[in-house]
Design an enzyme around this catalytic site. Structure first.
Site, PDB file in Angstrom:
ATOM      1  N   ASP A  13     -26.466  17.195  -8.218  1.00  0.00           N
ATOM      2  CA  ASP A  13     -27.348  18.029  -9.018  1.00  0.00           C
ATOM      3  C   ASP A  13     -26.879  19.467  -8.899  1.00  0.00           C
ATOM      4  O   ASP A  13     -26.399  19.889  -7.834  1.00  0.00           O
ATOM      5  CB  ASP A  13     -28.797  17.912  -8.522  1.00  0.00           C
ATOM      6  CG  ASP A  13     -29.748  18.838  -9.270  1.00  0.00           C
ATOM      7  OD1 ASP A  13     -30.074  18.524 -10.429  1.00  0.00           O
ATOM      8  OD2 ASP A  13     -30.146  19.869  -8.702  1.00  0.00           O
ATOM      9  N   GLU A  15     -28.170  23.526  -9.655  1.00  0.00           N
ATOM     10  CA  GLU A  15     -29.171  24.499 -10.075  1.00  0.00           C
ATOM     11  C   GLU A  15     -28.432  25.672 -10.695  1.00  0.00           C
ATOM     12  O   GLU A  15     -27.385  26.103 -10.184  1.00  0.00           O
ATOM     13  CB  GLU A  15     -30.017  24.964  -8.892  1.00  0.00           C
ATOM     14  CG  GLU A  15     -30.875  23.869  -8.262  1.00  0.00           C
ATOM     15  CD  GLU A  15     -31.881  23.278  -9.227  1.00  0.00           C
ATOM     16  OE1 GLU A  15     -32.389  24.028 -10.097  1.00  0.00           O
ATOM     17  OE2 GLU A  15     -32.154  22.071  -9.126  1.00  0.00           O
ATOM     18  N   HIS A 159     -36.802  21.573  -7.159  1.00  0.00           N
ATOM     19  CA  HIS A 159     -35.753  22.162  -7.994  1.00  0.00           C
ATOM     20  C   HIS A 159     -34.668  22.803  -7.140  1.00  0.00           C
ATOM     21  O   HIS A 159     -34.111  23.858  -7.497  1.00  0.00           O
ATOM     22  CB  HIS A 159     -36.330  23.157  -9.000  1.00  0.00           C
ATOM     23  CG  HIS A 159     -37.153  22.506 -10.070  1.00  0.00           C
ATOM     24  ND1 HIS A 159     -36.613  21.771 -11.101  1.00  0.00           N
ATOM     25  CD2 HIS A 159     -38.503  22.447 -10.238  1.00  0.00           C
ATOM     26  CE1 HIS A 159     -37.578  21.311 -11.867  1.00  0.00           C
ATOM     27  NE2 HIS A 159     -38.731  21.698 -11.369  1.00  0.00           N
ATOM     28  N   ASP A 164     -33.424  17.413  -4.757  1.00  0.00           N
ATOM     29  CA  ASP A 164     -33.571  16.695  -6.028  1.00  0.00           C
ATOM     30  C   ASP A 164     -32.759  15.410  -6.067  1.00  0.00           C
ATOM     31  O   ASP A 164     -33.214  14.394  -6.610  1.00  0.00           O
ATOM     32  CB  ASP A 164     -33.175  17.605  -7.192  1.00  0.00           C
ATOM     33  CG  ASP A 164     -34.255  18.632  -7.523  1.00  0.00           C
ATOM     34  OD1 ASP A 164     -35.270  18.670  -6.803  1.00  0.00           O
ATOM     35  OD2 ASP A 164     -34.074  19.399  -8.478  1.00  0.00           O
TER      36      ASP A 164
END
Length: 468
Positions: A13, A15, A159, A164
């Site tokens: 993931d 951000e 987040h 996540d």
């Protein structure tokens, strides 16, 4: 290491910054876990904050979204400093994540392109958004990770990258368990009567309903039959083939979410009575309603649709004044500009659009969406007394090719007739015709959307009549 030996699944993931109009995304954090495909256990993890080349890209909206501030990343490594590690984690492995095909994968490719390096390539990809939409359906509400986590009592989504991806794995485990149990409920009441040395049995399935009992005999295959029929469940080539269908589904879903949809009713070129399109004054506000319909036949993923009575709501709006001409700052999947223009609205049209907004937003919230709602009617800065709306030029996608599909007609100066001048106009032709101050009649479809935490209604022009 030989990529064929890299059997671990790489959940990852990123951000990023939340870009303003015209800005690019910048990675602020990368997190991943390598997962054993046989036991679904975490083997190792990696996470790091990333300093963007331009710290000014970290806006207050970014901080509200993921909590990452400029001070957090000012001493963090640049992406170029972690590129080798990221490449080693991802290259040659199956990639997994929630909405990675649409968001995370492009961000990785962009980051490597910015430092002049070839990006890692996956052996396959598992996007849990498409996979769970197909298999688990919308029983938990929308398919956002935060909603799924709340449904299973896994807490709130932070987040942050590593949190996540771990939450993503747990959600997949829970969904898989529910689906496994559901598929097994048929055998909840099993009476095995297997004699020693035999390879078959009789199972009694009791389905009691108002005193009725149904008994069914099922012959179970022998162990040797099972062995011959069952492929190796951990054969990666089989998994890659299966995931190809899920990835295709995901592309279809996201295309429907983002691209302008074809209207249910096509207006002939010479239509004079505007069949299927209502003038705002002909719309009964109490008859406007929003419903949920499948994205496509048989799909469990739902989308909003606006109706007037029992028919799709489409509007014929005459004499709209163009406030701002054609803009095309954003691109679609094929690299083609997504064009739109802004018009002034009269009170009658305002009332209809506001009623549509109210109905659609209520159903969106009731169906579990947590996206921010963008109203279709707004006042441009400096034009408080003039409510406006943005009209989008229709786009049709055919494979990798795209074209602008709004028909462009021109009304004669007498106003008595109109002629088709473009059935597939170019961007330059649209810009030359839809200029500030020009007047158009618009045949509009109203198309709700919910994409990347934003929801609302798009006004899509199926046909425009330019006044001479």
């Amino acid at each position: 290491m030989d990529p064929e030996d890299r059997s671990e699944i790489a959940f990852f993931d990123v951000e990023t910054t939340v870009p303003n109009r015209g800005q690019r995304f910048a990675i602020l954090e990368f997190g991943s876990i390598l997962v054993c495909p046989k036991k679904l256990t975490e083997l190792r993890s990696y996470t790091t904050l990333v300093q963007p080349a331009d710290l000014s890209l970290i806006s207050s909206l970014t901080v509200r979204c993921n909590g990452i501030k400029r001070d957090d990343v000012v001493l963090a490594p640049l992406f170029a400093d972690i590129a080798d590690t990221v490449y080693d984690i991802l290259h040659g492995r199956i990639w997994a994540g929630h909405n990675i095909l649409r968001f995370d994968c492009p961000r990785i490719r962009e980051a490597f392109a910015e430092i002049g390096r070839q990006p890692p390539e996956p052996k396959g990809a598992i996007d849990s958004l498409g996979l769970l939409t197909q298999k688990f359906g919308r029983r938990a509400g929308d398919m956002k990770m935060a909603t799924l986590a709340r449904y299973f009592g896994l807490g709130n989504q932070t987040h942050r990258s590593l949190d996540d991806v771990r939450m993503n794995l747990e959600v997949l485990k829970y969904c898989a368990t529910v689906l496994f149990l559901e598929s097994s409920l048929l055998y909840a009441h099993v009476d095995n009567s297997v004699s020693p040395g035999t390879t078959s049995s009789r199972r009694r399935i009791d389905a009691s309903h108002e005193g009725n009992t149904v008994t069914t005999s099922v012959r179970l295959p022998s162990i040797s039959e099972n062995s011959a029929a069952q492929p190796d469940p951990f054969n990666m080539s089989i998994l890659r083939n299966e995931m190809a269908s899920y990835n295709h589904l995901q592309s279809d879903i996201l295309m429907e979410e983002e691209q302008i949809q074809p209207s249910d009713i096509v207006v002939p070129e010479n239509t004079s009575d505007h069949e299927g399109f209502l003038a705002p004054d002909a719309v009964s506000l109490p008859n406007i309603k929003a419903i949920l319909v499948p994205f496509y036949p048989g799909s469990q993923m739902m989308k909003l649709k606006l109706l007037h009575g029992d028919s799709p709501l489409q509007l014929y709006c005459s004499c709209l004044k163009v406030r701002f001409g054609v803009s095309g700052k954003f691109l679609d999947n094929t690299g083609r500009r997504r064009l739109n223009f802004v018009v002034d609205l009269n009170p009658s049209l305002c009332s209809v659009l506001e009623a549509c907004d109210s109905n659609a937003q209520k159903l969106s919230v009731d169906s579990g969406s947590a996206s921010d709602w963008n109203t279709v009617v707004y006042a441009m800065k400096g034009f408080v007394n003039y409510p406006n709306a943005r009209i989008h030029i229709a786009t049709e996608i055919n494979g990798d090719a795209a074209r602008y599909a709004t028909e462009i007609h021109q009304r004669e100066s007498s106003g008595a007739s109109q002629k088709l001048i473009f059935s597939s106009p170019s961007g330059e032709e649209l810009e030359s015709l839809l200029t500030t101050g020009s007047v158009v009649d618009a045949f509009l479809s109203l198309e709700p959307y919910d994409y990347q935490q934003k929801a609302g209604i798009r006004l899509v022009a199926k046909k425009l009549v330019i006044h001479s």
